[in-house]
Enzyme design. Structure first.
Site, short mmCIF file in Angstrom:
data_model
loop_
_atom_site.label_atom_id
_atom_site.label_comp_id
_atom_site.label_asym_id
_atom_site.label_seq_id
_atom_site.Cartn_x
_atom_site.Cartn_y
_atom_site.Cartn_z
CG PHE A 133 -2.26 0.75 1.05
CD1 PHE A 133 -2.78 1.04 -0.16
CD2 PHE A 133 -2.74 1.10 2.31
CE1 PHE A 133 -3.99 1.70 -0.20
CE2 PHE A 133 -3.85 1.91 2.22
CZ PHE A 133 -4.38 2.25 1.09
CB ALA B 116 -4.06 -5.76 1.93
CG LEU C 109 -2.15 -6.33 6.09
CD1 LEU C 109 -3.21 -6.19 5.87
CD2 LEU C 109 -1.18 -5.80 4.78
CE1 TYR D 18 8.69 -8.20 21.39
CE2 TYR D 18 7.21 -6.55 22.35
CZ TYR D 18 8.37 -7.12 22.22
OH TYR D 18 9.54 -6.67 23.21
CE1 TYR E 81 3.05 -4.33 20.27
CE2 TYR E 81 1.99 -6.68 20.84
CZ TYR E 81 2.67 -5.52 19.87
OH TYR E 81 2.57 -6.05 18.43
CB VAL F 122 13.90 0.26 14.49
CG1 VAL F 122 13.42 1.75 14.05
CG2 VAL F 122 14.63 0.46 15.68
P1 NAD Z 1 5.94 -2.19 9.01
O1 NAD Z 1 5.19 -0.75 8.98
O2 NAD Z 1 7.41 -2.25 8.79
O3 NAD Z 1 5.24 -2.97 7.74
C1 NAD Z 1 3.74 -3.12 7.57
C2 NAD Z 1 3.42 -3.42 5.92
O4 NAD Z 1 2.17 -3.25 5.72
C3 NAD Z 1 3.97 -2.44 5.00
O5 NAD Z 1 4.36 -2.91 3.95
C4 NAD Z 1 2.63 -1.58 4.60
O6 NAD Z 1 2.78 -0.94 3.55
C5 NAD Z 1 1.53 -2.52 4.72
N1 NAD Z 1 0.35 -2.27 4.74
C6 NAD Z 1 -0.34 -1.19 5.68
N2 NAD Z 1 -1.47 -1.32 5.44
C7 NAD Z 1 -1.66 -1.66 4.34
C8 NAD Z 1 -2.86 -2.05 3.66
N3 NAD Z 1 -4.31 -1.35 3.98
N4 NAD Z 1 -2.93 -2.70 2.58
C9 NAD Z 1 -1.69 -3.28 2.06
N5 NAD Z 1 -0.58 -3.36 2.81
C10 NAD Z 1 -0.65 -2.36 4.00
O7 NAD Z 1 5.45 -3.02 10.14
P2 NAD Z 1 6.14 -4.37 10.86
O8 NAD Z 1 6.71 -3.96 12.12
O9 NAD Z 1 7.10 -5.07 9.94
O10 NAD Z 1 4.90 -5.11 11.01
C11 NAD Z 1 4.59 -6.27 10.41
C12 NAD Z 1 3.82 -7.38 11.44
O11 NAD Z 1 4.74 -7.95 12.55
C13 NAD Z 1 2.66 -6.65 12.28
O12 NAD Z 1 1.49 -7.66 12.64
C14 NAD Z 1 3.37 -6.48 13.47
O13 NAD Z 1 2.54 -6.25 14.76
C15 NAD Z 1 4.17 -7.52 13.71
N6 NAD Z 1 5.47 -7.39 14.55
C16 NAD Z 1 6.18 -6.39 14.47
C17 NAD Z 1 7.42 -6.21 15.49
C18 NAD Z 1 8.31 -5.00 15.52
O14 NAD Z 1 8.76 -4.69 16.61
N7 NAD Z 1 8.33 -4.04 14.38
C19 NAD Z 1 7.44 -7.13 16.43
C20 NAD Z 1 6.56 -8.42 16.42
C21 NAD Z 1 5.72 -8.52 15.60
#
Ligand code: NAD
Length: 393
Positions: free
Chosen positions: A73, A111, A138, A223, A233, A270
């Protein structure tokens, strides 16, 4: 144009095409140096342009030699605005994948919408016939449901309000922040956005269209973290959504004969999403310091390579007592958490630079937008207008 970082709050409003390419190439090269994985061959990644989703796509393509279809997106460049980092990341990913003869196509749109689900299904039918892995990655602030209602997620507590340390990463001042309690409505809305409803919608749509391979797997990310982040969290509004996601994993596995759905609990890192959560960036800066000193630090690509190489396709898939894949195993080691917690107690504005890895935090933050990568000439005039090969008209 010469592209410089411009930050606003916890986002950067510019992105550098060459820097994003260098960032994606670094991740691809990391995976290519590791042993190959016998795993999925046709992979759909939802949220494929950044963070864990991008690293999943890179691992699928360059470790499993998989064809990947990504849903993103993101915004192309327009006028004096650069494209979003996810756009440049995807352009670079497709180029690198196609150079190795790997199928890589991307669909850019919401999405959560029915239209994008339909486009994905059509693309799978015409190009891949079926997919054998669906990655649901997402992270979104809002979701418009098929009936047109828009829900917004909040990052609040669910019990009482919670006060703890936080950092202003710009001024490096440590202060206290009080996280307010979410209302019932806010919790329900956060679950709508970040819970499992849309994951289930995707799986039903794919199954209904006959494009899920026999024995397909699907994985979504979660997480847990240590006690000091729990009110924010695990037991916060986002945690309620993650509980729903966990229930959805079980529901998918039960409902779709032969399909296995997993929740993978990943390390705190991050990313554009985690930067928005109060308290967590300070925790991450301390965690980075401790894990780097102990030689245990990983970024998104190291985590996702481990998911693909050691977890998802192992037989049996290693899971905890609640059936979850744990990639936060190193973060949660008692010796890591004891050090983090000791630092947390004594941390103040005066000692934050010695006790926390603020520079490491910022380096990762800027890298997400393609800044600060070695080998990139940031004074050079570059074209911001870079097409994604499979989206170019
Ligand atoms: P991020 O922001 O880096 O990536 C999110 C992705 O989702 C991006 O590619 C964004 O373009 C896409 N996106 C958002 N809205 C959208 C939509 N409407 N349609 C299509 N694509 C869309 O985030 P992230 O940290 O990689 O998070 C991904 C998953 O991992 C999440 O579920 C998050 O909770 C989980 N997570 C993150 C961490 C952390 O510390 N960053 C730790 C554990 C789990």
């Amino acid at each position: 144009m010469v592209i410089q970082p411009k930050t606003r709050g916890f986002i950067c409003t510019t992105a550098h095409p060459e820097g994003c390419r260098a960032n994606v190439r670094r991740q691809v090269e990391y995976v290519k140096r590791q042993p190959k994985t016998q795993g999925a061959k046709r992979v759909l990644v939802l949220g494929a342009s950044a963070g864990y989703g991008l690293a999943s796509r890179i691992s699928a393509a360059f470790s499993c030699d998989a064809a990947t279809l990504g849903v993103i997106f993101d915004k192309p460049a327009s006028g004096s605005r650069t494209a979003s980092a996810g756009w440049y990341n995807t352009a670079a990913f497709e180029e690198l994948a196609q150079a190795e003869g790997l199928y890589a196509k991307t669909i850019n749109g919401d999405a959560f919408s029915k239209e994008i689900k339909e486009q994905v299904i059509q693309t799978i039918k015409s190009d891949l016939q079926t997919v054998d892995l669906v990655v649901y990655s997402l992270a979104a602030p809002r979701r418009t449901a098929p009936d047109g209602t828009t829900y917004s997620s909040v990052l609040k507590t669910t019990g009482e309000e919670y006060t703890n340390k936080t950092i202003d990463l710009k001024t490096k001042a440590v202060s206290e922040v009080t996280i307010p309690q979410a209302s019932e409505q806010e919790i329900a809305d956060t679950v709508k956005v970040m819970g499992g409803e849309d994951w289930l919608d995707w799986m039903e749509a794919l199954q209904g269209a006959g494009v899920l391979a026999e024995g397909a797997e699907t994985v979504a990310y979660s997480y847990i973290g240590p006690a000091l982040t729990h009110p924010m969290y695990l037991n916060g509004s986002i945690g309620m959504a993650k509980r729903h996601l966990a229930k959805t994993a079980q529901e998918i596995t039960q409902k779709f004969g032969g399909v296995k759905a997993y929740l993978s609990v990943n390390k705190a890192l991050v990313t554009q999403s985690s930067a928005a959560i109060p308290i967590v960036p300070l925790y991450i800066s301390i965690l980075y310091k401790v894990m780097k000193e102990m030689g245990l630090h990983e970024g998104c690509i190291e985590q996702m390579y481990r998911l693909f190489h050691e977890r998802l396709f192992a037989d049996p898939v290693p899971v905890d007592q609640e059936g979850r894949i744990r990639l936060d195993d190193w973060e949660m080691r008692p010796e890591v958490q004891e050090k983090v917690s000791a630092i947390w107690k004594e941390l103040s504005t005066e000692n934050v630079e010695q006790l926390a890895d603020i520079d490491g935090y910022w380096a990762d933050f800027y890298e997400m937008f393609g800044f600060g990568l070695s080998g990139v000439d940031y004074e050079a005039d570059v074209s911001a207008d870079l097409p994604i090969p499979s989206i170019a008209h």
